[in-house]
Design an enzyme around this catalytic site. Structure first.
Site, PDB file in Angstrom:
ATOM      1  N   TYR A  23       0.817  -1.217   0.000  1.00  0.00           N
ATOM      2  CA  TYR A  23       0.000   0.000   0.000  1.00  0.00           C
ATOM      3  C   TYR A  23       0.849   1.264   0.000  1.00  0.00           C
ATOM      4  O   TYR A  23       0.539   2.218   0.701  1.00  0.00           O
ATOM      5  CB  TYR A  23      -0.931   0.010   1.221  1.00  0.00           C
ATOM      6  CG  TYR A  23      -2.050  -0.995   1.133  1.00  0.00           C
ATOM      7  CD1 TYR A  23      -3.091  -0.824   0.232  1.00  0.00           C
ATOM      8  CD2 TYR A  23      -2.065  -2.125   1.945  1.00  0.00           C
ATOM      9  CE1 TYR A  23      -4.116  -1.747   0.139  1.00  0.00           C
ATOM     10  CE2 TYR A  23      -3.095  -3.061   1.853  1.00  0.00           C
ATOM     11  CZ  TYR A  23      -4.120  -2.853   0.935  1.00  0.00           C
ATOM     12  OH  TYR A  23      -5.127  -3.766   0.850  1.00  0.00           O
ATOM     13  N   TYR A 151     -13.580  -3.870   6.018  1.00  0.00           N
ATOM     14  CA  TYR A 151     -12.309  -4.384   5.504  1.00  0.00           C
ATOM     15  C   TYR A 151     -12.193  -5.834   5.956  1.00  0.00           C
ATOM     16  O   TYR A 151     -12.226  -6.119   7.150  1.00  0.00           O
ATOM     17  CB  TYR A 151     -11.115  -3.571   6.029  1.00  0.00           C
ATOM     18  CG  TYR A 151      -9.813  -4.199   5.594  1.00  0.00           C
ATOM     19  CD1 TYR A 151      -9.313  -3.977   4.312  1.00  0.00           C
ATOM     20  CD2 TYR A 151      -9.100  -5.057   6.438  1.00  0.00           C
ATOM     21  CE1 TYR A 151      -8.142  -4.591   3.886  1.00  0.00           C
ATOM     22  CE2 TYR A 151      -7.928  -5.671   6.013  1.00  0.00           C
ATOM     23  CZ  TYR A 151      -7.451  -5.432   4.739  1.00  0.00           C
ATOM     24  OH  TYR A 151      -6.307  -6.044   4.317  1.00  0.00           O
ATOM     25  N   LYS A 274      -4.847 -11.912  13.663  1.00  0.00           N
ATOM     26  CA  LYS A 274      -4.098 -10.816  14.293  1.00  0.00           C
ATOM     27  C   LYS A 274      -3.597 -11.119  15.710  1.00  0.00           C
ATOM     28  O   LYS A 274      -2.529 -11.669  15.851  1.00  0.00           O
ATOM     29  CB  LYS A 274      -4.928  -9.537  14.226  1.00  0.00           C
ATOM     30  CG  LYS A 274      -5.013  -8.999  12.794  1.00  0.00           C
ATOM     31  CD  LYS A 274      -5.213  -7.510  12.711  1.00  0.00           C
ATOM     32  CE  LYS A 274      -4.930  -6.976  11.332  1.00  0.00           C
ATOM     33  NZ  LYS A 274      -6.059  -6.908  10.421  1.00  0.00           N
TER      34      LYS A 274
HETATM   35  C1  LIG Z   1      -6.451  -7.499   9.220  1.00  0.00           C
HETATM   36  C2  LIG Z   1      -7.789  -7.983   8.927  1.00  0.00           C
HETATM   37  C3  LIG Z   1      -8.011  -9.018   7.980  1.00  0.00           C
HETATM   38  C4  LIG Z   1      -6.896  -9.611   7.151  1.00  0.00           C
HETATM   39  O1  LIG Z   1      -5.940 -10.265   7.915  1.00  0.00           O
HETATM   40  P1  LIG Z   1      -4.473 -10.532   7.294  1.00  0.00           P
HETATM   41  O2  LIG Z   1      -3.798 -11.358   8.334  1.00  0.00           O
HETATM   42  O3  LIG Z   1      -3.861  -9.191   7.086  1.00  0.00           O
HETATM   43  O4  LIG Z   1      -4.661 -11.263   6.015  1.00  0.00           O
HETATM   44  C5  LIG Z   1      -9.298  -9.462   7.788  1.00  0.00           C
HETATM   45  N1  LIG Z   1     -10.335  -8.934   8.489  1.00  0.00           N
HETATM   46  C6  LIG Z   1     -10.167  -7.966   9.397  1.00  0.00           C
HETATM   47  C7  LIG Z   1     -11.342  -7.460  10.157  1.00  0.00           C
HETATM   48  C8  LIG Z   1      -8.894  -7.440   9.643  1.00  0.00           C
HETATM   49  O5  LIG Z   1      -8.729  -6.443  10.541  1.00  0.00           O
END
Ligand SMILES: *Cc1c(COP(=O)(O)O)cnc(C)c1O
Length: 427
Positions: A23, A151, A274
């Site tokens: 990005y 997202y 995460k």
């Molecule tokens: C970060 C995130 C993702 C994607 O996770 P990655 O490990 O970066 O592929 C999907 N959904 C939400 C709500 C997120 O915050």
């Protein structure tokens, strides 16, 4: 490209010309800061400076960096078995983790599919939903309802769920499957519209997908537990699957262990990622209810769930996740989060009157200062924070604070003071 600072270390000087950053407009963006170490809520830079981290690496390092219990668990696992393929073979760290996640998650989510990143966990959730209906004899239900400002990740299916027209993936609009993207209803009238939308399209739809309570990377907007519960009720009334993407909100971020807990709902499918490993390793999980799982049981081999990443259930990552769950059990994380919430509320209150500030909102360990879009310059803001010894990465008109739960009150004050200072000085 913008040149590196004169004191950049050799490894950065030699490697940077070969790197493609995420990005990032590489012609104009300032070079990334060279990091040589982390500890607790601190990031140590190659030039000797230290930053207090307000976002814990996209809110993953929730116990602070290098937590000794996680480091030890990963080191121990590395000595015995860093990884073994997860098809036809299995291992204790993954099974222990699956049992623990099923116990902690909202009641009824009893099956765990371990994937290697959040985006993949969402892709798996989507494939589960489509194949669930197909296995039950309905192959028309292949589309999804999702929400503006969402997202859900960067891969194809995830992008199609996110807010494609206004969002960060608009370049791929003609390349993606089209979903039904609608607003999160906020009043009775909007709920009635949502209800009638689902009535019209439910024959084509496999599931409704939402980031419960907080839409994070799409713009940091909140909705209430009542709204979430009502969305769930309407979805189930139309007999659709409900997918909760708690990759951002899971593990305490909104004040409950899972955001779904506050609304008292059990989604059919739950995505976690995460903070799952406390920020040490990449790992994600897709959890499903018995109803979803049972639709895949058959003497027909093709009814099996058709997904299997090479590094799924990586043993190092599972060891890190188990250690992270130990910390949630042993240490007072939910009360630390409540204290962070109280402090964010009072510390950020003065920002409200700054002319450039459009809104201030706090939920759990999330503090948002929203800036009027025409006055928002994320690169200049980021620079001002670094000058104040703070690591924040303003985005989507928002300065967001999502610190490690172990942050001290003093460290958090340094961050909030910087935010109020910077926000009040925006021209
Ligand atoms: C970060 C995130 C993702 C994607 O996770 P990655 O490990 O970066 O592929 C999907 N959904 C939400 C709500 C997120 O915050």
């Amino acid at each position: 490209m913008i040149p590196l600072p004169p004191n950049a270390p050799d490894w950065q000087r030699e490697g940077y010309p070969h790197l493609w950053l995420p990005y990032t407009q590489m012609q104009t963006a300032p070079a990334p800061l060279a990091v040589v170490g982390t500890e607790g809520c601190r990031i140590r830079l190659a030039d000797g400076r230290e930053l207090i981290d307000g976002i814990c690496s996209w809110w993953s390092a929730c116990h602070g960096y290098n937590h000794p219990h996680i480091v030890e668990a990963v080191a121990e696992q590395a000595r015995t078995m860093p990884h073994v393929m997860f098809a036809g073979l299995t291992h204790e760290p993954a099974l222990r983790l699956s049992r623990r996640l099923a116990t902690l998650a909202p009641e009824g989510l009893e099956r765990v599919f371990l994937a290697d990143s959040g985006s993949v966990a969402v892709e798996v959730a989507m494939k589960m939903a489509v194949q669930y209906w197909r296995n039950r004899g309905d192959s028309r239900k292949t589309r999804f309802v999702s929400f503006r400002g969402a997202y859900h990740g960067d891969t194809m299916g995830c992008m199609s769920l996110s807010d494609v027209e206004n969002g960060m993936h608009s370049a791929f609009l003609n390349y993606m499957p089209m979903q039904f993207v609608t607003d999160i209803p906020s009043d009775e009238y909007a709920f009635a519209e949502f209800d009638s939308l689902l009535g019209d399209i439910s024959r084509q739809v496999a599931a409704v997908v939402i980031e419960p309570l907080v839409q994070c990377a799409g713009g940091f907007t909140f909705h209430s537990a009542d709204v979430l519960a009502e969305l769930y009720r309407i979805t189930k009334k139309h007999n659709l699957l409900f997918i909760a993407d708690e990759i951002a909100t899971g593990f305490g971020r909104t004040g409950y262990l899972f955001a779904c807990n506050e609304a008292g709902i059990t989604p059919d499918i739950l995505c976690l990622g995460k903070a799952l490993t406390g920020g040490a390793m990449t790992l994600a999980a897709t959890l499903a209810t018995a109803d979803v799982f049972n639709a895949f049981l058959s003497d027909d081999a093709e009814k099996a769930l058709m997904h299997g990443p090479t590094y799924m259930a990586n043993a190092l990552a599972c060891a890190a996740a188990n250690a992270s769950l130990d910390l949630f059990e042993r240490e007072p994380r939910l009360s630390q989060i409540a204290a962070i919430e109280t402090q964010l509320e009072s510390d950020l209150e003065p920002c409200r009157t700054a002319p450039a500030v459009r809104d201030v909102r706090v939920k759990g360990a999330i503090g948002i200062v929203e800036i009027h879009p025409e006055r928002f310059d994320r690169i200049a803001l980021r620079q001002s924070f670094v000058e104040r010894g703070v690591w924040l990465r303003p985005y989507a008109n928002c300065i967001y604070i999502m610190p490690a739960y172990t942050i001290s009150a003093d460290e958090l004050s340094t961050i909030t003071r910087a935010v109020c200072d910077v926000a009040s000085q925006i021209a």
